[in-house]
Design an enzyme around this catalytic site. Structure first.
Site, PDB file in Angstrom:
ATOM      1  N   PHE A  13       0.827  -1.211   0.000  1.00 32.82           N
ATOM      2  CA  PHE A  13       0.000   0.000   0.000  1.00 32.82           C
ATOM      3  C   PHE A  13       0.861   1.261   0.000  1.00 32.82           C
ATOM      4  O   PHE A  13       0.693   2.148  -0.834  1.00 32.82           O
ATOM      5  CB  PHE A  13      -0.924  -0.044   1.220  1.00 32.82           C
ATOM      6  CG  PHE A  13      -1.894   1.102   1.328  1.00 32.82           C
ATOM      7  CD1 PHE A  13      -2.705   1.451   0.262  1.00 32.82           C
ATOM      8  CD2 PHE A  13      -2.004   1.806   2.514  1.00 32.82           C
ATOM      9  CE1 PHE A  13      -3.616   2.506   0.364  1.00 32.82           C
ATOM     10  CE2 PHE A  13      -2.906   2.853   2.639  1.00 32.82           C
ATOM     11  CZ  PHE A  13      -3.715   3.199   1.559  1.00 32.82           C
ATOM     12  N   ALA A  73       8.693  -2.649   3.886  1.00 31.76           N
ATOM     13  CA  ALA A  73       8.289  -4.046   4.043  1.00 31.76           C
ATOM     14  C   ALA A  73       8.268  -4.425   5.517  1.00 31.76           C
ATOM     15  O   ALA A  73       9.138  -4.014   6.290  1.00 31.76           O
ATOM     16  CB  ALA A  73       9.236  -4.960   3.279  1.00 31.76           C
ATOM     17  N   ALA A  74       7.287  -5.222   5.909  1.00 33.19           N
ATOM     18  CA  ALA A  74       7.169  -5.621   7.319  1.00 33.19           C
ATOM     19  C   ALA A  74       6.135  -6.723   7.449  1.00 33.19           C
ATOM     20  O   ALA A  74       5.316  -6.948   6.554  1.00 33.19           O
ATOM     21  CB  ALA A  74       6.757  -4.430   8.182  1.00 33.19           C
ATOM     22  N   ARG A  75       6.188  -7.392   8.581  1.00 32.42           N
ATOM     23  CA  ARG A  75       5.060  -8.216   9.003  1.00 32.42           C
ATOM     24  C   ARG A  75       4.143  -7.270   9.750  1.00 32.42           C
ATOM     25  O   ARG A  75       4.495  -6.743  10.794  1.00 32.42           O
ATOM     26  CB  ARG A  75       5.493  -9.362   9.910  1.00 32.42           C
ATOM     27  CG  ARG A  75       4.342 -10.321  10.261  1.00 32.42           C
ATOM     28  CD  ARG A  75       4.829 -11.486  11.118  1.00 32.42           C
ATOM     29  NE  ARG A  75       3.848 -12.567  11.159  1.00 32.42           N
ATOM     30  CZ  ARG A  75       2.887 -12.684  12.085  1.00 32.42           C
ATOM     31  NH1 ARG A  75       2.784 -11.783  13.049  1.00 32.42           N
ATOM     32  NH2 ARG A  75       2.043 -13.688  12.047  1.00 32.42           N
ATOM     33  N   SER A 118       5.951   2.547  13.190  1.00 32.51           N
ATOM     34  CA  SER A 118       4.522   2.601  13.528  1.00 32.51           C
ATOM     35  C   SER A 118       4.305   3.446  14.773  1.00 32.51           C
ATOM     36  O   SER A 118       5.145   3.454  15.683  1.00 32.51           O
ATOM     37  CB  SER A 118       3.983   1.185  13.764  1.00 32.51           C
ATOM     38  OG  SER A 118       2.685   1.229  14.351  1.00 32.51           O
ATOM     39  N   TYR A 144       3.507  -6.387  17.661  1.00 38.06           N
ATOM     40  CA  TYR A 144       3.885  -5.591  16.495  1.00 38.06           C
ATOM     41  C   TYR A 144       4.645  -4.335  16.919  1.00 38.06           C
ATOM     42  O   TYR A 144       5.732  -4.039  16.406  1.00 38.06           O
ATOM     43  CB  TYR A 144       2.637  -5.226  15.705  1.00 38.06           C
ATOM     44  CG  TYR A 144       2.875  -4.304  14.531  1.00 38.06           C
ATOM     45  CD1 TYR A 144       3.636  -4.715  13.448  1.00 38.06           C
ATOM     46  CD2 TYR A 144       2.328  -3.022  14.510  1.00 38.06           C
ATOM     47  CE1 TYR A 144       3.856  -3.868  12.364  1.00 38.06           C
ATOM     48  CE2 TYR A 144       2.532  -2.172  13.442  1.00 38.06           C
ATOM     49  CZ  TYR A 144       3.294  -2.593  12.374  1.00 38.06           C
ATOM     50  OH  TYR A 144       3.510  -1.763  11.307  1.00 38.06           O
ATOM     51  N   LYS A 148       8.669  -3.316  16.227  1.00 40.18           N
ATOM     52  CA  LYS A 148       9.074  -2.085  15.543  1.00 40.18           C
ATOM     53  C   LYS A 148      10.013  -1.259  16.417  1.00 40.18           C
ATOM     54  O   LYS A 148      10.989  -0.665  15.921  1.00 40.18           O
ATOM     55  CB  LYS A 148       7.824  -1.273  15.164  1.00 40.18           C
ATOM     56  CG  LYS A 148       7.059  -1.818  13.974  1.00 40.18           C
ATOM     57  CD  LYS A 148       7.850  -1.647  12.682  1.00 40.18           C
ATOM     58  CE  LYS A 148       7.003  -1.900  11.454  1.00 40.18           C
ATOM     59  NZ  LYS A 148       7.736  -1.640  10.192  1.00 40.18           N
ATOM     60  N   SER A 209      -3.237  10.592   5.599  1.00 36.01           N
ATOM     61  CA  SER A 209      -3.548  10.144   4.242  1.00 36.01           C
ATOM     62  C   SER A 209      -2.289   9.598   3.590  1.00 36.01           C
ATOM     63  O   SER A 209      -1.158   9.987   3.930  1.00 36.01           O
ATOM     64  CB  SER A 209      -4.110  11.296   3.403  1.00 36.01           C
ATOM     65  OG  SER A 209      -3.091  12.231   3.107  1.00 36.01           O
TER      66      SER A 209
END
Length: 322
Positions: A13, A73-75, A118, A144, A148, A209
């Site tokens: 995304f 890129a990440a889980r 994040s 998560y 990070k 956004s």
């Protein structure tokens, strides 16, 4: 001579939007790293297949001649976890995989490593009148967010040891054309006229956004003051859940149907269903302060919340009619 920039997660995304913008903007030869060979790249973007992201990934080809690397890129955080050890699964990709990439990047001569982290590193909620800031003491609470945070710490340690510049960007909830997950579900509920029990919610949440996030990443690619810093990505306009749903309804041409159910009842129901995490995201507050972005980078969000929602809703309606 064009400089080469590598974007990991280039079919995702955020990664795909960043690649499209870089290709149009010019100034860089844009290379996208993808997990699968069949992933489609925007026009003007070359691709390299790297497979799974972990401590064994070979980045040699992808990193050849690269000056700047943006690691998207990440889980990612998942609603229905299937791994028996969630933290170990996140660490394998987000910590071990990221630091393995960073070590290879430093050895290959990459000048700057921009890491998309994040807001969960800061925590899950903010207190009234006390928005979360980029330099606050981290307080991750789920697997998560912990992964990070550990990746950020490892990157800054590597930067100190190698001289490679590291910049961290922590986005809040990202929305935009093609958004999935909870935001897409909200648009679908409103578009279908589903009565929603959120009319009595009085929370405040920061959103960003896709266009604003990409613009902040672009600023972090070259700005000399960005090196060694953490920035939070936000639209700079906090919104309550009812106001957000009403705004989505206006953009979709379908007024949101909001019922004034007491928040305590919603929290009780979520607890009985084992969905306290979802209740926190919907009912709780998470506000952030992006003053640092303006002070260090001269960056202000180019898009308003209204503009971001308009583009998101327009894309949603187009896809509904196909």
């Amino acid at each position: 001579m064009e400089r080469t920039i590598l974007v990991t997660g280039a079919s995702g995304f955020v990664g795909s939007a960043l690649c499209r913008t870089l290709a149009v903007q010019g100034g860089f030869a844009v290379r996208g790293a993808v997990r699968k060979a069949e992933s489609l790249m925007p026009a003007g973007v070359s691709s390299v297949t790297v497979g799974e992201l972990d401590a064994a990934t070979d980045w040699t080809v992808a990193l050849a001649g690269v000056e700047v690397l943006v690691h998207t890129a990440a889980r990612v955080h998942v609603m229905h976890e299937t791994a028996s050890d969630s933290l170990a699964a996140f660490r394998r990709v987000n910590v071990d995989g990221t630091l393995h990439l960073a070590r290879q990047a430093a050895a290959a001569g990459v000048r700057r490593f921009v890491f998309i982290s994040s807001i969960k590193v800061n925590g899950e909620a903010s207190q009234p009148g006390r928005p979360l800031g980029a330099d606050d003491v981290p307080a991750p609470s789920d697997a998560y967010g912990i992964s990070k945070h550990e990746a950020e710490q490892g990157l800054f340690q590597l930067a100190a040891a190698t001289g490679m510049e590291v910049v961290v960007v922590r986005p809040v909830l990202v929305y935009g054309p093609g958004v999935k997950a909870n935001f897409h579900s909200m648009m679908r509920w409103v578009a279908r006229g589903v009565p929603l029990p959120f009319g009595a919610i009085d929370n405040r949440r920061s959103l960003v956004s896709l266009g604003n996030l990409v613009d902040l990443i672009l600023a972090c690619i070259d700005h000399p003051q960005a090196a060694g810093q953490v920035f939070i990505a936000s639209d700079g306009d906090d919104v309550s859940l009812p106001r957000l749903l009403q705004a989505i309804g206006r953009e979709l041409g379908r007024p949101a149907r909001l019922l004034p159910v007491p928040p305590r009842l919603l929290q009780l129901a979520a607890g009985l269903l084992g969905r306290r995490d979802l209740a926190q995201r919907l009912l709780g507050s998470l506000q952030v302060d992006i003053t640092k972005n303006r002070q260090l980078l001269g960056w202000v969000p180019p898009l308003t919340l209204h503009q971001g929602l308009h583009a998101t809703a327009h894309s949603f309606l187009e896809n509904q009619h196909r």
